[in-house]
Design an enzyme around this catalytic site. Sequence first.
Site, PDB file in Angstrom:
ATOM      1  N   HIS A   1       0.791  -1.237   0.000  1.00  0.00           N
ATOM      2  CA  HIS A   1       0.000   0.000   0.000  1.00  0.00           C
ATOM      3  C   HIS A   1       0.827   1.293   0.000  1.00  0.00           C
ATOM      4  O   HIS A   1       0.539   2.239   0.734  1.00  0.00           O
ATOM      5  CB  HIS A   1      -0.957  -0.002   1.186  1.00  0.00           C
ATOM      6  CG  HIS A   1      -2.077  -1.005   1.063  1.00  0.00           C
ATOM      7  ND1 HIS A   1      -2.579  -1.425  -0.144  1.00  0.00           N
ATOM      8  CD2 HIS A   1      -2.802  -1.667   2.021  1.00  0.00           C
ATOM      9  CE1 HIS A   1      -3.571  -2.299   0.064  1.00  0.00           C
ATOM     10  NE2 HIS A   1      -3.711  -2.480   1.357  1.00  0.00           N
TER      11      HIS A   1
ATOM     12  N   HIS B   1      -9.692   2.323  -0.183  1.00  0.00           N
ATOM     13  CA  HIS B   1      -9.703   1.156   0.695  1.00  0.00           C
ATOM     14  C   HIS B   1     -10.874   1.176   1.681  1.00  0.00           C
ATOM     15  O   HIS B   1     -10.697   0.910   2.882  1.00  0.00           O
ATOM     16  CB  HIS B   1      -8.369   1.073   1.432  1.00  0.00           C
ATOM     17  CG  HIS B   1      -7.974  -0.311   1.833  1.00  0.00           C
ATOM     18  ND1 HIS B   1      -8.800  -1.152   2.555  1.00  0.00           N
ATOM     19  CD2 HIS B   1      -6.848  -1.016   1.590  1.00  0.00           C
ATOM     20  CE1 HIS B   1      -8.171  -2.292   2.753  1.00  0.00           C
ATOM     21  NE2 HIS B   1      -6.996  -2.248   2.177  1.00  0.00           N
TER      22      HIS B   1
ATOM     23  N   GLU C   1     -11.485  -3.451  -3.645  1.00  0.00           N
ATOM     24  CA  GLU C   1     -10.490  -2.448  -4.035  1.00  0.00           C
ATOM     25  C   GLU C   1     -10.189  -2.617  -5.520  1.00  0.00           C
ATOM     26  O   GLU C   1      -9.498  -3.556  -5.905  1.00  0.00           O
ATOM     27  CB  GLU C   1      -9.217  -2.637  -3.213  1.00  0.00           C
ATOM     28  CG  GLU C   1      -9.441  -2.578  -1.722  1.00  0.00           C
ATOM     29  CD  GLU C   1      -8.411  -3.403  -0.951  1.00  0.00           C
ATOM     30  OE1 GLU C   1      -7.209  -3.146  -1.081  1.00  0.00           O
ATOM     31  OE2 GLU C   1      -8.814  -4.335  -0.240  1.00  0.00           O
TER      32      GLU C   1
HETATM   33  C1  BGC Z   1      -4.743  -6.362   1.669  1.00  0.00           C
HETATM   34  C2  BGC Z   1      -4.793  -7.082   2.990  1.00  0.00           C
HETATM   35  C3  BGC Z   1      -4.483  -6.103   4.070  1.00  0.00           C
HETATM   36  C4  BGC Z   1      -5.482  -4.965   4.003  1.00  0.00           C
HETATM   37  C5  BGC Z   1      -5.201  -3.878   5.016  1.00  0.00           C
HETATM   38  C6  BGC Z   1      -5.772  -5.289   1.677  1.00  0.00           C
HETATM   39  O1  BGC Z   1      -5.728  -4.578   0.487  1.00  0.00           O
HETATM   40  O2  BGC Z   1      -4.905  -7.224   0.578  1.00  0.00           O
HETATM   41  O3  BGC Z   1      -3.893  -8.157   3.022  1.00  0.00           O
HETATM   42  O4  BGC Z   1      -4.518  -6.691   5.349  1.00  0.00           O
HETATM   43  O5  BGC Z   1      -5.455  -4.395   2.736  1.00  0.00           O
HETATM   44  O6  BGC Z   1      -3.913  -3.432   4.943  1.00  0.00           O
END
Ligand code: BGC
Length: 368
Positions: A128, A198, A333
């Site tokens: 991320h 998200h 997402e």
């Molecule tokens: C990921 C997860 C993660 C979550 C929060 C998602 O996009 O695929 O593995 O725990 O985001 O960070």
Amino acid sequence: MRSILAAGLTALMLAALPGAAAVTVKKSEYAKLPDGAVTMFTVTNAKGMEAKIITWGGVLVSLKTPDRKGTLADVVHGHDSLGDYRADTGTYFGALVGRYANRIGGAKFQLDGKTYKLPVNDGANGLHGGTLGFDKRNWSGREVPGGVELSYTSKDGEEGYPGTLKTIVTYTLTEENALRIHYTATTDKATVVNMTNHTYWNLRGEGDILNHLVTINADKYTPVDTGLIPTGELKDVTGTPFDFRKPMAPGARIKQADEQLKRGNGYDHNWVLNRTGKGLELAGRVEETTTGRVLEVFTDQPGVQFYTGNFLNGSVKGKGGKPMNQRTALCLETQHYPDSPNKPTFPTTTLKPGEKYDTTTEFRFSVK
Ligand code: BGC
């Protein structure tokens, strides 16, 4: 007389245009920062649907939408204060994620023969956009018709990524109860870009999401290794717990003895969307039968990460200080596939100078 008539006609015509009627935008101070302030934009349409967006991380803090009786509920996870958003380094509640959403294997990639190293913040991988990704930045915000335009310039080398990236994200609410997110970015050096939002959805506004009915418009998904990095295979969902082509409750198969479910601790995978062209097409649909709320996600992106809040374990507190427990929300997402910079067979995420990253996702709400 004529001009009064003409004005009346124009008003009538405007009211008839979809999305052109009275969506109101109110600006307020959400929190103070040493060098400025975090602003909140409250966007409301004539049907009473309301979205609150803050400049910190471009977070969608709350989204109120009616059930089949017209009762509004907040259907997204979030926090009560800026301090809580800053302290939360793991959930990305409601945030704009970038420069590269999801994982990059080994937290490095090569571009034009050069290796770029990223912060290692998820096992051995980068997740991320790094430790101070777009979700931990205070964006500039200004009101635009029907919503808010947020902009953020990410410096060359920030979080390891090459190129100064000028990013503009616009959230707009329509009179048809859709929240549209439009992302654009330009760069002065070749880089990689993959942005998403998200938000954690719970269409009942409480409880878990195991009985929400989920449809994902995809014949294939990208299986992962134990670090949740795609193996590179595009796997047919037929006969697997990953087949969501017909409405299915996530709870129906989430506990199956399946190696991929085990790796994700539930659903935490990217689906390869069935696409016919370049425009907005259905990625997924979620229906909550007790309230009748329906969410449809439309996008121009090639993939969607379906995440069932597996890593929520009550340690992070949400609104009203409530512990956020496992599977109390789901995320859809829209994105390019994870680890694309290291997977030459995946659609490219490289952005070069002179090109424009330009993508739209719409969250459309209705009742059944
Ligand atoms: C990921 C997860 C993660 C979550 C929060 C998602 O996009 O695929 O593995 O725990 O985001 O960070």
